[in-house]
Design a protein around this motif. Structure first.
Motif, mmCIF file in Angstrom:
data_model
loop_
_atom_site.group_PDB
_atom_site.id
_atom_site.type_symbol
_atom_site.label_atom_id
_atom_site.label_comp_id
_atom_site.label_asym_id
_atom_site.label_seq_id
_atom_site.Cartn_x
_atom_site.Cartn_y
_atom_site.Cartn_z
ATOM 1 N N PHE A 106 8.745 17.985 5.941
ATOM 2 C CA PHE A 106 7.446 18.103 5.241
ATOM 3 C C PHE A 106 7.855 17.279 4.042
ATOM 4 N N LYS A 107 8.940 17.544 3.187
ATOM 5 C CA LYS A 107 9.238 16.720 1.933
ATOM 6 C C LYS A 107 9.381 15.311 2.172
ATOM 7 N N GLN A 108 9.728 14.908 3.226
ATOM 8 C CA GLN A 108 9.734 13.572 3.607
ATOM 9 C C GLN A 108 8.307 12.849 3.745
ATOM 10 N N ALA A 109 7.614 13.711 4.281
ATOM 11 C CA ALA A 109 6.052 13.369 4.522
ATOM 12 C C ALA A 109 5.503 13.151 3.375
ATOM 13 N N LEU A 110 5.454 14.320 2.367
ATOM 14 C CA LEU A 110 5.018 14.104 1.233
ATOM 15 C C LEU A 110 5.345 13.187 0.377
ATOM 16 N N LYS A 111 6.691 12.706 0.238
ATOM 17 C CA LYS A 111 7.280 11.800 -0.478
ATOM 18 C C LYS A 111 6.553 10.633 -0.223
ATOM 19 N N ILE A 112 6.219 10.087 1.125
ATOM 20 C CA ILE A 112 5.208 9.062 1.336
ATOM 21 C C ILE A 112 4.054 9.130 1.065
ATOM 22 N N ASN A 113 3.521 10.380 1.209
ATOM 23 C CA ASN A 113 1.929 10.522 0.931
ATOM 24 C C ASN A 113 1.723 11.571 -0.016
ATOM 25 N N PRO A 114 1.746 11.440 -1.053
ATOM 26 C CA PRO A 114 1.817 12.905 -1.990
ATOM 27 C C PRO A 114 0.377 13.590 -2.142
ATOM 28 N N SER A 115 -0.622 12.996 -1.406
ATOM 29 C CA SER A 115 -2.108 13.663 -1.337
ATOM 30 C C SER A 115 -1.940 14.868 -0.108
ATOM 31 N N LEU A 116 -0.859 15.146 0.730
ATOM 32 C CA LEU A 116 -0.893 15.840 1.733
ATOM 33 C C LEU A 116 -0.735 17.258 1.341
ATOM 34 N N GLU A 117 -1.911 18.076 1.169
ATOM 35 C CA GLU A 117 -2.157 19.209 0.726
ATOM 36 C C GLU A 117 -1.495 20.187 1.428
ATOM 37 N N ASN A 118 -1.684 20.095 2.829
ATOM 38 C CA ASN A 118 -1.054 20.887 3.707
ATOM 39 C C ASN A 118 0.525 20.889 3.841
ATOM 40 N N ALA A 119 1.287 19.904 3.520
ATOM 41 C CA ALA A 119 2.496 19.498 3.585
ATOM 42 C C ALA A 119 3.011 20.189 2.238
ATOM 43 N N PHE A 120 2.175 20.122 1.324
ATOM 44 C CA PHE A 120 2.635 20.812 -0.002
ATOM 45 C C PHE A 120 2.782 22.370 0.083
ATOM 46 N N LYS A 121 1.434 22.883 0.780
ATOM 47 C CA LYS A 121 1.491 24.308 1.083
ATOM 48 C C LYS A 121 2.834 24.873 1.692
ATOM 49 N N ALA A 122 2.951 24.037 2.792
ATOM 50 C CA ALA A 122 4.074 24.377 3.883
ATOM 51 C C ALA A 122 5.394 24.487 2.989
ATOM 52 N N ILE A 123 5.572 23.513 2.224
ATOM 53 C CA ILE A 123 6.830 23.528 1.446
ATOM 54 C C ILE A 123 6.923 24.719 0.554
ATOM 55 N N LYS A 124 5.958 24.997 -0.278
ATOM 56 C CA LYS A 124 5.872 26.385 -0.968
ATOM 57 C C LYS A 124 6.290 27.419 -0.164
ATOM 58 N N LEU B 205 0.823 -1.210 0.073
ATOM 59 C CA LEU B 205 -0.027 0.075 0.008
ATOM 60 C C LEU B 205 0.917 1.353 0.133
ATOM 61 N N TYR B 206 1.982 1.191 0.935
ATOM 62 C CA TYR B 206 2.937 2.391 0.842
ATOM 63 C C TYR B 206 3.523 2.688 -0.505
ATOM 64 N N SER B 207 3.731 1.455 -1.237
ATOM 65 C CA SER B 207 4.385 1.579 -2.650
ATOM 66 C C SER B 207 3.427 2.193 -3.423
ATOM 67 N N ASP B 208 2.006 1.598 -3.414
ATOM 68 C CA ASP B 208 0.959 2.140 -4.389
ATOM 69 C C ASP B 208 0.912 3.805 -3.924
ATOM 70 N N LEU B 209 0.958 3.993 -2.882
ATOM 71 C CA LEU B 209 0.529 5.374 -2.316
ATOM 72 C C LEU B 209 1.557 6.324 -3.080
ATOM 73 N N ALA B 210 2.794 5.968 -3.033
ATOM 74 C CA ALA B 210 3.971 6.883 -3.551
ATOM 75 C C ALA B 210 3.894 7.132 -5.090
ATOM 76 N N LYS B 211 3.481 6.104 -5.570
ATOM 77 C CA LYS B 211 3.088 6.157 -7.038
ATOM 78 C C LYS B 211 1.703 6.436 -7.530
ATOM 79 N N ALA B 212 0.940 7.036 -6.661
ATOM 80 C CA ALA B 212 -0.669 7.137 -7.113
ATOM 81 C C ALA B 212 -0.601 8.210 -8.118
ATOM 82 N N GLU B 213 -1.577 8.100 -9.148
ATOM 83 C CA GLU B 213 -1.416 8.881 -10.312
ATOM 84 C C GLU B 213 -2.539 10.293 -10.252
ATOM 85 N N SER B 214 -3.258 10.277 -9.140
ATOM 86 C CA SER B 214 -4.165 11.348 -8.845
ATOM 87 C C SER B 214 -4.256 11.648 -7.323
ATOM 88 N N PRO B 215 -4.700 12.811 -6.771
ATOM 89 C CA PRO B 215 -4.947 13.079 -5.427
ATOM 90 C C PRO B 215 -6.011 12.159 -4.976
#
Length: 216
Positions: free
Chosen positions: A187-205, A64-74
């Protein structure tokens, strides 16, 4: 094993609770403490968890973690993330599951002291249950007790290094303490694991923008 950097614990030494020190990134709230999912069957007032082979369960989680990291959409990522979160909640103990549910109800009622009472028992009964430590870390954060929150985050990540919730919590504390560079990497580490983390994405920006401004 995951280890909280010394500079964080040193920054918190002798200063409890810590005052508001900076920007937030969607800090934990009562919504993070929902009772156990409704689709877990109940019997006789207790949550029933099917016995699972630990090796099969770990293999399924890795997949599941592998699939999550490769997810094609949010949307796809959120669906997979939900499955992982369901597995995080599987303590293997009816008693622990009930205590977790009661802790969730307590925090929703804004009774963090009672929530801590329940979670203290959870981590005592099942110290190998990462989500118990994570939820107690969140309650400590909500009480502004960042030092204790960091200790429980470390325990969570030692048991499950891919727990993006714990990583996000660590990054929020790093950011509040002014360690923006470290927060950015977390935050980048968290987003790499779960690319759907909008809050982490915003924080990184935001953090990258701030860093660029300082460098200019």
């Amino acid at each position: 094993m995951f280890a909280i950097p010394f500079f964080l614990t040193a920054a918190l030494a002798g200063a409890q609770p810590v005052p508001d020190l900076g920007p937030e990134t969607e800090p934990p709230s009562a919504e993070d403490f929902n009772p156990l999912p409704e689709d877990l069957p109940e019997e006789g007032g207790q949550v029933v968890v099917e016995e699972a082979d630990p090796h099969e369960e770990q293999s399924r989680l890795d997949e599941l973690y592998s699939d999550l990291a490769k997810a094609e959409s949010p949307k796809a990522a959120e669906k997979i993330a939900r499955k992982i979160q369901m597995m995080w909640l599987e303590s293997g103990s009816d008693t622990v599951n009930v205590l977790m549910s009661q802790a969730g109800k307590a925090i929703q009622a804004d009774d963090t002291a009672l929530a801590l009472d329940f979670l203290d028992v959870v981590v005592t009964l099942k110290p190998s249950f990462a989500e118990g430590w994570n939820r107690r870390a969140t309650v400590f954060y909500m009480r502004q007790d960042f030092a204790k929150s960091l200790v429980d985050i470390e325990r969570t990540l030692a048991l499950e290094p891919r727990h993006w919730g714990a990583l996000s919590g660590l990054a929020i504390i790093q950011r509040r303490l002014g360690f923006d560079k470290e927060a950015l990497e977390t935050f980048k580490q968290a987003l790499k694991i779960n690319p759907s983390l909008e809050n982490a994405f915003k924080a990184i920006k935001d953090l990258e923008k701030d860093a660029a401004g300082e460098a200019a």
